[in-house]
Design a protein around this motif. Structure first.
Motif, PDB file in Angstrom:
ATOM      1  N   GLY A 295      29.237   1.401  34.893  1.00 38.51           N
ATOM      2  CA  GLY A 295      29.757   2.752  34.759  1.00 38.51           C
ATOM      3  C   GLY A 295      28.603   3.737  34.766  1.00 38.51           C
ATOM      4  N   SER A 296      28.924   5.010  34.879  1.00 39.18           N
ATOM      5  CA  SER A 296      27.879   6.030  34.811  1.00 39.18           C
ATOM      6  C   SER A 296      28.415   7.262  34.085  1.00 39.18           C
ATOM      7  N   MET A 297      27.485   8.050  33.579  1.00 35.87           N
ATOM      8  CA  MET A 297      27.818   9.296  32.903  1.00 35.87           C
ATOM      9  C   MET A 297      26.999  10.399  33.561  1.00 35.87           C
ATOM     10  N   ASN A 298      27.393  11.643  33.352  1.00 38.14           N
ATOM     11  CA  ASN A 298      26.706  12.777  33.979  1.00 38.14           C
ATOM     12  C   ASN A 298      25.418  13.143  33.234  1.00 38.14           C
ATOM     13  N   TYR A 299      24.501  12.203  33.213  1.00 42.66           N
ATOM     14  CA  TYR A 299      23.181  12.423  32.623  1.00 42.66           C
ATOM     15  C   TYR A 299      22.135  11.892  33.586  1.00 42.66           C
ATOM     16  N   ARG A 300      20.962  12.545  33.612  1.00 40.16           N
ATOM     17  CA  ARG A 300      19.859  12.136  34.475  1.00 40.16           C
ATOM     18  C   ARG A 300      18.626  11.862  33.635  1.00 40.16           C
ATOM     19  N   ARG A 301      17.873  10.842  34.055  1.00 40.96           N
ATOM     20  CA  ARG A 301      16.660  10.469  33.320  1.00 40.96           C
ATOM     21  C   ARG A 301      15.652  11.613  33.388  1.00 40.96           C
ATOM     22  N   ALA A 302      15.086  11.931  32.244  1.00 40.67           N
ATOM     23  CA  ALA A 302      14.106  13.017  32.171  1.00 40.67           C
ATOM     24  C   ALA A 302      12.865  12.667  32.977  1.00 40.67           C
ATOM     25  N   PRO A 303      12.352  13.613  33.751  1.00 44.56           N
ATOM     26  CA  PRO A 303      11.086  13.368  34.457  1.00 44.56           C
ATOM     27  C   PRO A 303       9.975  13.026  33.457  1.00 44.56           C
ATOM     28  N   ASP A 304       9.036  12.200  33.871  1.00 36.21           N
ATOM     29  CA  ASP A 304       7.972  11.726  32.981  1.00 36.21           C
ATOM     30  C   ASP A 304       7.209  12.850  32.290  1.00 36.21           C
ATOM     31  N   GLU A 305       6.982  13.952  32.987  1.00 34.90           N
ATOM     32  CA  GLU A 305       6.153  15.022  32.420  1.00 34.90           C
ATOM     33  C   GLU A 305       6.754  15.679  31.179  1.00 34.90           C
ATOM     34  N   VAL A 306       8.039  15.523  30.926  1.00 35.90           N
ATOM     35  CA  VAL A 306       8.633  16.157  29.738  1.00 35.90           C
ATOM     36  C   VAL A 306       8.178  15.495  28.442  1.00 35.90           C
ATOM     37  N   HIS A 307       7.632  14.301  28.537  1.00 36.99           N
ATOM     38  CA  HIS A 307       7.229  13.581  27.332  1.00 36.99           C
ATOM     39  C   HIS A 307       5.913  14.068  26.744  1.00 36.99           C
ATOM     40  N   ASP A 308       5.157  14.850  27.498  1.00 41.63           N
ATOM     41  CA  ASP A 308       3.906  15.371  26.942  1.00 41.63           C
ATOM     42  C   ASP A 308       3.657  16.832  27.297  1.00 41.63           C
ATOM     43  N   ASP A 309       4.675  17.510  27.802  1.00 43.40           N
ATOM     44  CA  ASP A 309       4.540  18.909  28.187  1.00 43.40           C
ATOM     45  C   ASP A 309       5.797  19.659  27.727  1.00 43.40           C
ATOM     46  N   ALA A 310       5.664  20.399  26.635  1.00 42.40           N
ATOM     47  CA  ALA A 310       6.814  21.097  26.045  1.00 42.40           C
ATOM     48  C   ALA A 310       7.427  22.100  27.012  1.00 42.40           C
ATOM     49  N   GLU A 311       6.598  22.760  27.804  1.00 36.48           N
ATOM     50  CA  GLU A 311       7.117  23.731  28.765  1.00 36.48           C
ATOM     51  C   GLU A 311       7.997  23.050  29.819  1.00 36.48           C
ATOM     52  N   GLU A 312       7.565  21.910  30.297  1.00 38.08           N
ATOM     53  CA  GLU A 312       8.372  21.149  31.268  1.00 38.08           C
ATOM     54  C   GLU A 312       9.657  20.648  30.624  1.00 38.08           C
ATOM     55  N   LEU A 313       9.560  20.204  29.377  1.00 38.43           N
ATOM     56  CA  LEU A 313      10.768  19.766  28.682  1.00 38.43           C
ATOM     57  C   LEU A 313      11.766  20.913  28.595  1.00 38.43           C
ATOM     58  N   ARG A 314      11.301  22.095  28.228  1.00 40.04           N
ATOM     59  CA  ARG A 314      12.201  23.244  28.126  1.00 40.04           C
ATOM     60  C   ARG A 314      12.778  23.637  29.484  1.00 40.04           C
ATOM     61  N   ARG A 315      11.990  23.506  30.537  1.00 38.38           N
ATOM     62  CA  ARG A 315      12.474  23.851  31.877  1.00 38.38           C
ATOM     63  C   ARG A 315      13.642  22.957  32.271  1.00 38.38           C
ATOM     64  N   TRP A 316      13.491  21.648  32.091  1.00 41.91           N
ATOM     65  CA  TRP A 316      14.561  20.714  32.449  1.00 41.91           C
ATOM     66  C   TRP A 316      15.723  20.809  31.461  1.00 41.91           C
TER      67      TRP A 316
END
Length: 115
Positions: A77-98
């Motif tokens: 099955g699947s749900m409407n979620y996408r894996r976070a790009p790697d850069e969000v794990h060490d870049d708060a600005e990228e995390l906020r963008r996604w």
């Protein structure tokens, strides 16, 4: 499977300029809310952002895999979620963008009915 408390704490810290992040337990993971809007889940020690038909093209362009799970008997099955790009794990600005893209998808979703 336990929730990665460090990952949840990182998301809450990085999202502080945007809003308050809270979470609820969900089938061995956690559902994350920003000011009451569902925007992500933590499952299998990974961060997955909410997506929808409007945002799918952007997630596809980033190569973000869809969240899938085993339903037994060889079915997936699947749900409407996408894996976070790697850069969000060490870049708060990228995390906020996604996360902003995910929050938009969360606000477009149907409202929950009160019991």
């Amino acid at each position: 499977m336990a929730v990665d408390a460090g990952l949840v704490a990182w998301v809450a810290e990085a999202m502080a300029p945007v809003g308050t992040v809270t979470h609820r337990a969900m089938m061995g993971g956690a559902t994350l809310y920003c000011d009451g809007v569902v925007f992500a889940i933590v499952a299998d020690d990974a961060l997955w952002f909410k997506a929808d038909k409007v945002s799918d093209a952007e997630w596809d362009a980033a190569g973000a895999a869809r969240f899938t799970y085993s339903m037994g008997e060889g079915r997936t099955g699947s749900m409407n979620y996408r894996r976070a790009p790697d850069e969000v794990h060490d870049d708060a600005e990228e995390l906020r963008r996604w996360a902003a893209l995910a929050i938009e998808a969360g606000t477009r979703g149907p409202a929950k009915r009160k019991k």
